[in-house]
Each structure stands twice: as structure tokens, then as C-alpha cells.
Design a protein around this motif. Structure first.
Motif, short mmCIF file in Angstrom:
data_model
loop_
_atom_site.label_atom_id
_atom_site.label_comp_id
_atom_site.label_asym_id
_atom_site.label_seq_id
_atom_site.Cartn_x
_atom_site.Cartn_y
_atom_site.Cartn_z
N LEU A 327 0.81 -1.22 0.00
CA LEU A 327 0.00 0.00 0.00
C LEU A 327 0.84 1.28 0.00
N VAL A 328 2.09 1.19 -0.42
CA VAL A 328 2.91 2.41 -0.51
C VAL A 328 2.27 3.35 -1.53
N PRO A 329 2.57 4.68 -1.45
CA PRO A 329 1.97 5.61 -2.42
C PRO A 329 2.27 5.22 -3.86
N ARG A 330 1.47 5.80 -4.74
CA ARG A 330 1.51 5.43 -6.15
C ARG A 330 2.89 5.58 -6.77
N ASP A 331 3.55 6.70 -6.46
CA ASP A 331 4.84 6.94 -7.12
C ASP A 331 5.85 5.89 -6.69
N VAL A 332 5.81 5.51 -5.40
CA VAL A 332 6.77 4.52 -4.90
C VAL A 332 6.49 3.16 -5.54
N ALA A 333 5.22 2.79 -5.59
CA ALA A 333 4.85 1.49 -6.18
C ALA A 333 5.25 1.46 -7.66
N SER A 334 5.02 2.56 -8.37
CA SER A 334 5.31 2.60 -9.80
C SER A 334 6.80 2.49 -10.06
N ARG A 335 7.56 3.28 -9.31
CA ARG A 335 9.01 3.31 -9.55
C ARG A 335 9.64 1.96 -9.25
N ASN A 336 9.13 1.29 -8.21
CA ASN A 336 9.67 -0.02 -7.87
C ASN A 336 9.36 -1.05 -8.96
N ALA A 337 8.17 -0.94 -9.56
CA ALA A 337 7.84 -1.87 -10.65
C ALA A 337 8.76 -1.63 -11.84
N LYS A 338 8.99 -0.37 -12.14
CA LYS A 338 9.89 -0.03 -13.25
C LYS A 338 11.30 -0.55 -12.96
N GLU A 339 11.73 -0.37 -11.71
CA GLU A 339 13.08 -0.78 -11.33
C GLU A 339 13.23 -2.29 -11.53
N ARG A 340 12.22 -3.07 -11.08
CA ARG A 340 12.29 -4.53 -11.22
C ARG A 340 12.30 -4.92 -12.71
N CYS A 341 11.46 -4.27 -13.52
CA CYS A 341 11.38 -4.62 -14.94
C CYS A 341 12.66 -4.21 -15.67
N ASP A 342 13.15 -3.01 -15.36
CA ASP A 342 14.40 -2.56 -16.00
C ASP A 342 15.55 -3.50 -15.65
N ALA A 343 15.48 -4.09 -14.45
CA ALA A 343 16.53 -5.01 -14.03
C ALA A 343 16.33 -6.40 -14.62
N GLY A 344 15.26 -6.59 -15.40
CA GLY A 344 15.09 -7.84 -16.13
C GLY A 344 14.16 -8.84 -15.48
N TYR A 345 13.47 -8.44 -14.38
CA TYR A 345 12.62 -9.40 -13.67
C TYR A 345 11.16 -9.34 -14.10
N GLY A 346 10.87 -8.49 -15.09
CA GLY A 346 9.48 -8.30 -15.50
C GLY A 346 8.86 -9.57 -16.06
N VAL A 347 7.51 -9.63 -16.01
CA VAL A 347 6.79 -10.81 -16.48
C VAL A 347 5.90 -10.47 -17.68
N GLY A 348 5.38 -11.48 -18.33
CA GLY A 348 4.54 -11.28 -19.51
C GLY A 348 5.39 -11.20 -20.77
N ALA A 349 4.71 -11.15 -21.93
CA ALA A 349 5.39 -11.23 -23.21
C ALA A 349 6.39 -10.10 -23.42
N THR A 350 6.05 -8.90 -22.97
CA THR A 350 6.93 -7.76 -23.21
C THR A 350 8.00 -7.60 -22.13
N GLY A 351 7.84 -8.29 -21.00
CA GLY A 351 8.77 -8.11 -19.89
C GLY A 351 8.49 -6.83 -19.10
N TYR A 352 7.44 -6.12 -19.50
CA TYR A 352 7.07 -4.93 -18.74
C TYR A 352 5.77 -5.19 -17.99
N GLY A 353 5.90 -5.93 -16.91
CA GLY A 353 4.76 -6.25 -16.08
C GLY A 353 5.23 -6.91 -14.80
N VAL A 354 4.43 -6.78 -13.73
CA VAL A 354 4.70 -7.51 -12.48
C VAL A 354 3.40 -8.19 -12.07
N TYR A 355 3.50 -9.19 -11.22
CA TYR A 355 2.29 -9.91 -10.81
C TYR A 355 1.59 -9.20 -9.67
N LEU A 356 0.26 -9.24 -9.72
CA LEU A 356 -0.58 -8.80 -8.61
C LEU A 356 -1.45 -10.00 -8.28
#
Lengths: 637, 258
Positions: A327-356
Motif C-alpha cells: 500500500l505504498v503511495p503510487r509513485d513509490v509502487a510505480s518506480r519499484n515496478a519499473k526498477e524490477r522490470c528494467d533489471a530484467g525481472y518483468g513478467v509477460g510477453a513484453t517483460g514490462y509487467g509484475v504480478y498482482l
């Protein structure tokens, strides 16, 4: 020019009361002599138009939709905050005020935020009385939920359709006034310019989107409730027709534009599926109340989500922010998702996604409880992705969603142009550099129902009614300028669809002025934007004529404005060499990678003033004083 | 995917319209139906031809702007789905698709697939509201409402005003739309003071707009992207009957001077 915020004197709790007493009133018998133009019929515009008409003013209301009920406020899902403390969990006006100032990362005006918190309670009363079907408990009283990082349950909601229900409430109030004749409703009209007479806003120029006719409308004051500019990114969660045109034309007539670089990226959107994508779909972040966000611990782990055992999952928000978790604020949640995907951990066909993932919530509460809370969101997700989120985790990725920046307004919600007001998302005032969840609906309705109708009276009382006429030379001149601009757009007979050029601009803005920004990136964007603009005016294709319904022409006009506005956005992001809220400058971060503010140098609202074509805008600064909420480094650890 | 499209083109309200054939290839099953039309329109724009006019806005199925009949069905083949939320995976490679505007006497065509639905606004203006002046509301929790009624009211309030019910009805009736608003407001205590007047006025306005009557085909409920139940029409009829049968005693109009 100096920016005068006109914040009243006195302790913060008393400012609005004092101000209401000191404002001039228009005599009830004289109200009918005044005419007010309201552009936009979303939450802010519809509520303002209805309330001004109830007070006795004549109102001309405008929407570019075929009906005032279609404004994009309708798409807000999650809820609306109010400091009712119905849950007895320690909420108060002060706490909502404090949370909003802090959540905005100390870049908003304290006095405005306090007033917003004060009137939040009246909004719920008003809407419930209108018949808005808020969620209720079995005892018949209103239900609440905790939302978007708040530690109290202060959010009121109507299934996943809160925005729709609130908008319909305002639309119905507006419809009543249309029937009574106090509001003239102009559908299918796009505002293309503001008319100034002796420096005061005295009317607007519109285009009838169905006939192509350019029309003049005169009034004693003009209110812009024209929403935000997330579509500068091309792909955003905004509706297809959302644009910056009204605000931008006001800017070019002298209304300062504040903090344009403050944009919000929403963490829970459905990832892009391909180049054909026309817009992104947001799912309410209330999903984060019960969903757990994770990516595989091993970036090469390509197993289906359900086959990845618990120990191989990285619940990165829960790990990094133990007290707020998912439940962190939107900007923190967003930036962390980007950080994980940029680091190569993203999911889905494009690699730009995280699981919820809802598996543990379903296990704990049962499928039925989850269905009651999020049923429509789950259906929507399945319709778009063809995946069943009861069985497999959702995939999410951040998308541009809301713009905190907007026309600079004083405490009375008046822009730097006398007689020109801006309300709702179109102004800049209340959310600082980051908006908290369920606060947009609150602000739109606060401005429209409870603030503007008072403050506009103070302006009107100081001005003679009916002083403007469409026969004035200023109307003729402005109308000619609009016609010239429309002629130029319809003369574009090149080869490239206007959307393709918009997409190109969007890519530059997303890459260089999106979730993370650098001086180099912004400078390169400032070089690319004029090239795209040139390409637009040289090569865009606008088939058809201006004398009838021409949707390409409509879009072309909006894109032409985005192509100018985007430069000011990048200038603002470049100027603000600090990170705050949704504005993340990579040069300015804490060792943990959090946004690092620089209060010494940037504790101000940056308002940009138009200086003429081919000239850089002037930067005006409104210093922000924090007398009631101590400046701290945000920490959600 | 390859598709053959027959799209209704009509330059203006008064002009004669006709189907125009378009062949489209490279359609992705992940595209929404409107994104497929975006691609077609971009192709037309590249050739300097006028693109197909169709209305859409939120593309999330909530604003009610998008409106087209696909292969004879309002909003296309999927149930409870607006056109903007319909995806090409619902169609077969090589399929022929017919696309038309809403067809109803009360919804004249503006251009191509866009129609004029302002009649809906006028029905709401006739009485689809609760009169509560801003600032005069009591505390929201002073009026408890049983959850069941509140939830039923929400079911009716979910209407997005798209007009699919009218387009799908062989009679061009707007009774699902009108009854949804009457039920939304009539089911909650706030809506009681104006309940009788509301139903009379809204039904009269609906008739004035030349919408047809309900003869229980049930097509409206089937086409409704929000699953609004036809039972609300029964509720409206009941309210309307009561309103017509029971003579409301009118208070004396003139005020005696003191």
C-alpha cells in the motif's frame, strides 16, 4: 508579475471561515444579471455549473462530448476520501490535511489543502442526499475502505464505479438546472480560445464539432474545468479525447501554468499488448488492499506464475517497505515496478509487467468475498487479457494517469488572468507533486460544489454585470485567430496520420519526462520536440473539411497544442533539479533510491508565463510555507 | 487475421447512407474492436481519404460513448461488453463483419456511425434527479438505507446511457434506460418526495421523443453492457400506474396575504 496566493490571514483552521466572511457577496436580486461560462462537465464543471445556477447566476456550460454525462471523471473507480471518521479509527480533518500535504511531498499550498479536508465531509452529505448509491453496511450506514496508502478507512465508494455515480449525481443536478432554464447546455462544443477585454476573461470561442461553426460566447467570468493532460504521453489511462487545449489556450492568453512536470504514474494498469494500443486501462488501486505484488526471484524463471513456489517469489514491496507493504503511495509502487522490470525481472510477453496476486486473499477470505470487492475489475481484466485473475495472478504495469500540474490559481481558484478560474484537475493547487488515491474526486467536487461558487461571487461583486458583448472587437479578433488556426490545420494534406505523430511525441515524453527524468534526457527531449512539431506541420494528414464533423481535425488541433505544451513540461522538469512525489530526477535520490527533495532551493510552485511565440516562458515562483506540517523526508519503510 | 468489413457510411443526417467494403489484414487478436477501426482509419488517412466517424472516449466500458451494431447486434457478439471492450479474438480469421450505427427513430444518424442521443439527456432533465440544493444536505449517516435496497438501487444506477437497449429493441423503446433511472432514485428514501412526479414526467418525455413502447421482447436486457435487468421496467410501469391512478391532492396555490 508577482504571484499573489491571496491566502487569508489567521490560524489554518479559521482561514476559510474568515475568508467566507470577508468576501463580497452579490445581492440575491443581482445574481441573475451575471452570466458565468463553465467549460467542461466532469465532476468539477458539472457541480460548479449546477451550484452557480442554484445560486441564481446564469450559466453557459460547455462540453465537447455529446452529453455532459460522458466526462472522464466517470471512469474513476476506487472512491472518494472524506474526513468523516465514521469508522472511529482516528481520522480527522487535520489528519486528512496532514496526509495530503505529506503525500503530495510538500509541494502543495497548505491553506488550500486544509480547506479541501474541511469541505470533504460536506461532499459526502451532498452526494448521499442526491441518491448516489454508496456502499453500505447491513445496518444501513455508509461503508468505508482504506485506500492507497492511508492508514485510516476514510474512502467512500460505489462498487468499482464511484466516479460514475458521483458524476451522474452532478449531471443530474446539472440536468435539473438545464430544465429550469438557468443553465444553457452546449454539447459538442470545443473551447478554442479565451476572449480578454481590458485584461479580464469575458468569454470564449468554441467550435461546434458537428457543424464546424466557430462561435462566440460572452460572460462575466469564465471557469475552466477541462481536466488534465496525461494524453501528452499518447498512451495513458485518460479517455481518448482528454487534452490540454483549453488550458494551453488560456496559457497563451496570460494564465500561468504551474508545475507541468508533476504527473502521476498509476501503478495498477494493464500492460501494453502491442503497437496498436490506443490507450491503457487502469484498474483501481484498491486491488492493492488484497493483492500481493511480486516478480520471480530469478530473472530467467519462465515458469507459469502458479508453478513458481513461494520461496522463489520476490514480494519486493513487502520486503522493502515493511510497514506499508503493497500500500505504498503510487509513485513509490510505480518506480519499484519499473526498477524490477528494467533489471530484467518483468513478467509477460513484453517483460514490462509484475504480478498482482490474489491467491492468499482468496485463501483467507474466500472467492466470494473477493468477488464482492473486485468482481467488476476482475471481469474487466479477463475481458482485455483473456486471463482469469481468480486462477492466475494479474499482470500490471504503471501508466500515466493524472496530472497534478495545471493552471496556477490563487486561494480563490482564479488564474493570473482576472475573471478566469480553473477548477478540478485543470488547476494545480491541492495535490502537490503526488496525488493520493481517492483524492481527485474529492478535489473536483470540493472545487465545484463548495469553493468556486463562493469565490466567484467575490470577483463578480467587484465587477459590473453584463459588461461584455459578442459584438466587441476583441471577440471578432479572437474568432479570426481561431479561424486562421483551424484553416491551417485543415490545410494539412500530408501522408502521416496525426495519431502516428502523437505516438512519436508520446514515446519521447514517456522515455525522457516519464517515471524517471535526467537533465540529459530532458535536454534531448527539448531537441526532439521541435522536430516532431515541424514534422506535424509539414507532413500530417487531415482529410476532409472544417464545415462538418471531422474527428481528425479535432485530434490534429489537440496534438498541435500538445506539441507546444510538452516543451514547457520538459523545461519545468529540467528546472526542478530535485525529486519530489511523481517527479523523479535520477540525479536527486537517497542512498535507498527514494525521491530526495531539496527544500532549500525548490520549495516553490513553478508557474510558467507565456512570453510570445518563439520565446522561452518566464518562470514565476510562489514560495510554499509549511507552518503546520513539518517538512520531513517521506519514508514508508 | 484478415477481415472483410462492410461499414455504414453516411455523410450527414439528411444524406443517403450505404455500406462500404474494406479489406483489412494484419489484425491482431489482442486488438480491441475500436483499435482495429483505428488501424483502418489510419490507412484511410494515409491515402488522404476521410476516415470512418465513430464515437468513443474512455475505452474502458464506462462512459457510454461508443455505439455500433456489429453483425446485427448492438455492441457486438459478447454479452455485457461495450464495443470498446470487445476484442478481435471474438472473431474468426477471414470473417466478414457488418458495422452499422444505432438504428432508432429517436437517434438520428449524425455521420457514419455517430448518432444523436440527446433524447436521453432530455429524459433525465424531465425529472431524473433528486432536488437537493448544494449545502442543504443532512449528515450522510442520518438516513440509513437497508443494504439490499441500496444494492438494488446501485444495480439500476449502473446504466451508462449508451443506448444499446434502444438500438436492440424492435420497437426502438427507451424503457430500460428510463426505468433504470426511475428505479435507481425510487428505491432509496431520498428519492421518495419526487417519486410520483418523476415517473410521470420522465415517461411523458420518453413518449414525446418518439421512442417506442415495450412489448416484452427482452432484447434490451440482452444487449445491455451493464446487465441492467428488465425487471426495472416492471417497477417503472407499477410506479407509473400508481402515479396515474392516484389523484395527488394539490395544495392551495395562492398564499393568503397577511
Amino acid at each position: 508579475m508577482n504571484l499573489e496566493s491571496k491566502v487569508p490571514e489567521g490560524p489554518i483552521q479559521d482561514k476559510w471561515d474568515n475568508h467566507r466572511f470577508s468576501m463580497k457577496l452579490v445581492n440575491p436580486a443581482n445574481k441573475r444579471k451575471y452570466r458565468v461560462i463553465v467549460v467542461g462537465t466532469g465532476l468539477a464543471g458539472a457541480s460548479a455549473a449546477a451550484t452557480c445556477a442554484e445560486l441564481g447566476y446564469n450559466v453557459d456550460a460547455f462540453t465537447f462530448h455529446d452529453s455532459p454525462r460522458r466526462a472522464h471523471s466517470i471512469a474513476a473507480q476506487g472512491g472518494i476520501n472524506a474526513a468523516k471518521n465514521y469508522q472511529n479509527d482516528g481520522d480527522s480533518i487535520w489528519r486528512l490535511f496532514y496526509d495530503t500535504v505529506k503525500g503530495g511531498d510538500y509541494r502543495s499550498r497548505e491553506a488550500n489543502v486544509y480547506r479541501l479536508s474541511q469541505v470533504s465531509v460536506n461532499i459526502i452529505d451532498q452526494c448521499a442526499a442526491q441518491g448516489v448509491p454508496f456502499a453500505r453496511e447491513y445496518g444501513g450506514l455508509l461503508a468505508n475502505r482504506s485506500f492507497g496508502g492511508a492508514q485510516v478507512s476514510r474512502t467512500f465508494y460505489a462498487r468499482g464505479q464511484t466516479g460514475q455515480q458521483l458524476l451522474l449525481g452532478a449531471y443530474q443536478a446539472l440536468s435539473k438546472e438545464i430544465a429550469s432554464g438557468k443553465v444553457n447546455m452546449f454539447n459538442n462544443r470545443e473551447m478554442l480560445d479565451i476572449v480578454l477585454i481590458d485584461g479580464h476573461a469575458r468569454g470564449i470561442i468554441t467550435r461546434d464539432l458537428r457543424t464546424g461553426e466557430i462561435e462566440c460566447h460572452a460572460a462575466d467570468a469564465v471557469v475552466l474545468a477541462t481536466g488534465g493532460y496525461s494524453n501528452v504521453y499518447y498512451l495513458s489511462t485518460n479517455a481518448m479525447n482528454c487534452n490540454v487545449t483549453a488550458a494551453w489556450r488560456a496559457y497563451k492568453r496570460g494564465a500561468a501554468f504551474a508545475n507541468p512536470c508533476f504527473t502521476q504514474i498509476h501503478p495498477t494498469c494493464i500492460p501494453v499488448s502491442g503497437d496498436h494500443q490506443s490507450k491503457l486501462t487502469l484498474m483501481s488501486e484498491s486491488l492493492r488492499n488484497d493483492g500481493r505484488i511480486w516478480v520471480p526471484k530469478d530473472k530467467n524463471d519462465k515458469r507459469p506464475a502458479r508453478e513458481i513456489p513461494e520461496e522463489d517469489r520476490h514480494y519486493y514491496l513487502e520486503e522493502r517497505y515493511p510497514s506499508f507493504g503493497n500500500l505504498v503511495p503510487r509513485d513509490v509502487a510505480s518506480r519499484n515496478a519499473k526498477e524490477r522490470c528494467d533489471a530484467g525481472y518483468g513478467v509477460g510477453a513484453t517483460g514490462y509487467g509484475v504480478y498482482l496476486d490474489f491467491a492468499s486473499a482468496i485463501g483467507r477470505l474466500g472467492k466470494q468475498a473477493i468477488k464482492e470487492r473486485y468482481g467488476n475489475l476482475f471481469e474487466m481484466y479477463e475481458r482485455i487479457t483473456a486471463e482469469d485473475p481468480y486462477e492466475v495472478p494479474m499482470r500490471i504495469f504503471p501508466a500515466p494517469h493524472y496530472t497534478m500540474g495545471g493552471l496556477w490559481v490563487d486561494y480563490n481558484l482564479m488564474t493570473t488572468v482576472p475573471g478566469l478560474f480553473a477548477i478540478g484537475e485543470a488547476n494545480f493547487s491541492d495535490h502537490g507533486s503526488n496525488r493520493l488515491g481517492a483524492s481527485a474526486l474529492m478535489q473536483g467536487l470540493a472545487d465545484g460544489y463548495f469553493i468556486l461558487p463562493y469565490t466567484i461571487g467575490d470577483y463578480l461583486a467587484r465587477n459590473e454585470p453584463g459588461s461584455a458583448s459578442v459584438d466587441a472587437k476583441e471577440f471578432k479578433e479572437t474568432k479570426e485567430e481561431v479561424e486562421t488556426r483551424t484553416d491551417a490545420l485543415v490545410a494539412l494534406k500530408g501522408k502521416r496520420p496525426v495519431d502516428a505523430i502523437h505516438r512519436e511525441l508520446g514515446r519521447v515524453m514517456w522515455n525522457e519526462c516519464g517515471m524517471a527524468r535526467t537533465a540529459d534526457g530532458l535536454q534531448s527531449a527539448l531537441k526532439k520536440i521541435p522536430q516532431i512539431r515541424e514534422e506535424f506541420w509539414a507532413n500530417a494528414s487531415v482529410p476532409g473539411s472544417e464545415g462538418s464533423l471531422n474527428q481528425t481535425l479535432e485530434r490534429a488541433g489537440r496534438i498541435a497544442d500538445f506539441l507546444e505544451f510538452s516543451e514547457v513540461m520538459c523545461l519545468d522538469a529540467l528546472n526542478r533539479n530535485e525529486s519530489c512525489g511523481g517527479h523523479f530526477r535520477e540525479e536527486s535520490q537517497t542512498p535507498e533510491g527514494e525521491a530526495l527533495r531539496n527544500d532549500e532551493e525548490y520549495s516553490y510552485a513553478a508557474a510558467w508565463l507565456y512570453q510570445g511565440p518563439d520565446k522561452s516562458p518566464a518562470l514565476l515562483k510562489e514560495p510554499l510555507q509549511f507552518e503546520n506540517v513539518a517538512l520531513t523526508q517521506r519514508s514508508y519503510k | 487475421m484478415r477481415l472483410t468489413l462492410y461499414v455504414w457510411r453516411q455523410p450527414s443526417a439528411d444524406a443517403q447512407g450505404d455500406f462500404v467494403k474494406y479489406d483489412l489484414s494484419d489484425v491482431s487478436p489482442d486488438m480491441s474492436f475500436l483499435e482495429m477501426l483505428d488501424v483502418l482509419n489510419a490507412n484511410l488517412e494515409e491515402l488522404g481519404k476521410e476516415p470512418i466517424v465513430f464515437e468513443s472516449d474512455c475505452r474502458e466500458g464506462i462512459c457510454g460513448t461508443c455505439s455500433m451494431v456489429i453483425n446485427g447486434r448492438a455492441h457486438g457478439p459478447e454479452s455485457k461488453t461495450t464495443v470498446c471492450q470487445l476484442h478481435m479474438r471474438s472473431f474468426q480469421d477471414g470473417e466478414t463483419i457488418y458495422i452499422e450505427p444505432w438504428r432508432a427513430r429517436a437517434f438520428p444518424v449524425v455521420k457514419d456511425l455517430a448518432v444523436d442521443r440527446s433524447a436521453f439527456d432530455r429524459i433525465i432533465q424531465a425529472g431524473g434527479y433528486i432536488s437537493v440544493r448544494t449545502g442543504s444536505a443532512p449528515d450522510a449517516n442520518e438516513m440509513p438505507i437497508p443494504k439490499v435496497e441500496s444494492d438494488l438501487s446501485m444495480d439500476a444506477a449502473a446504466c451508462i446511457g449508451c443506448g444499446a437497449c434502444v438500438a436492440a429493441c424492435p420497437n426502438g423503446s427507451a424503457m430500460l434506460f428510463t426505468s433504470a433511472k426511475i428505479s435507481h432514485l425510487g428505491l432509496v428514501p431520498q428519492g421518495q418526495p419526487e417519486r410520483t412526479k418523476r415517473v410521470k414526467k420522465m415517461v411523458e418525455q420518453m413518449d414525446d421523443e418518439l421512442f417506442g413502447s415495450c412489448t416484452n421482447y427482452g432484447e434490451c436486457q440482452d444487449a445491455c453492457p451493464k446487465g441492467i435487468s428488465i425487471s426495472f421496467i416492471g417497477r417503472m410501469n407499477k410506479d407509473y400506474m400508481k402515479a396515474k391512478l392516484i389523484e395527488v391532492e394539490e395544495p392551495r396555490k395562492e398564499v393568503e396575504s397577511q
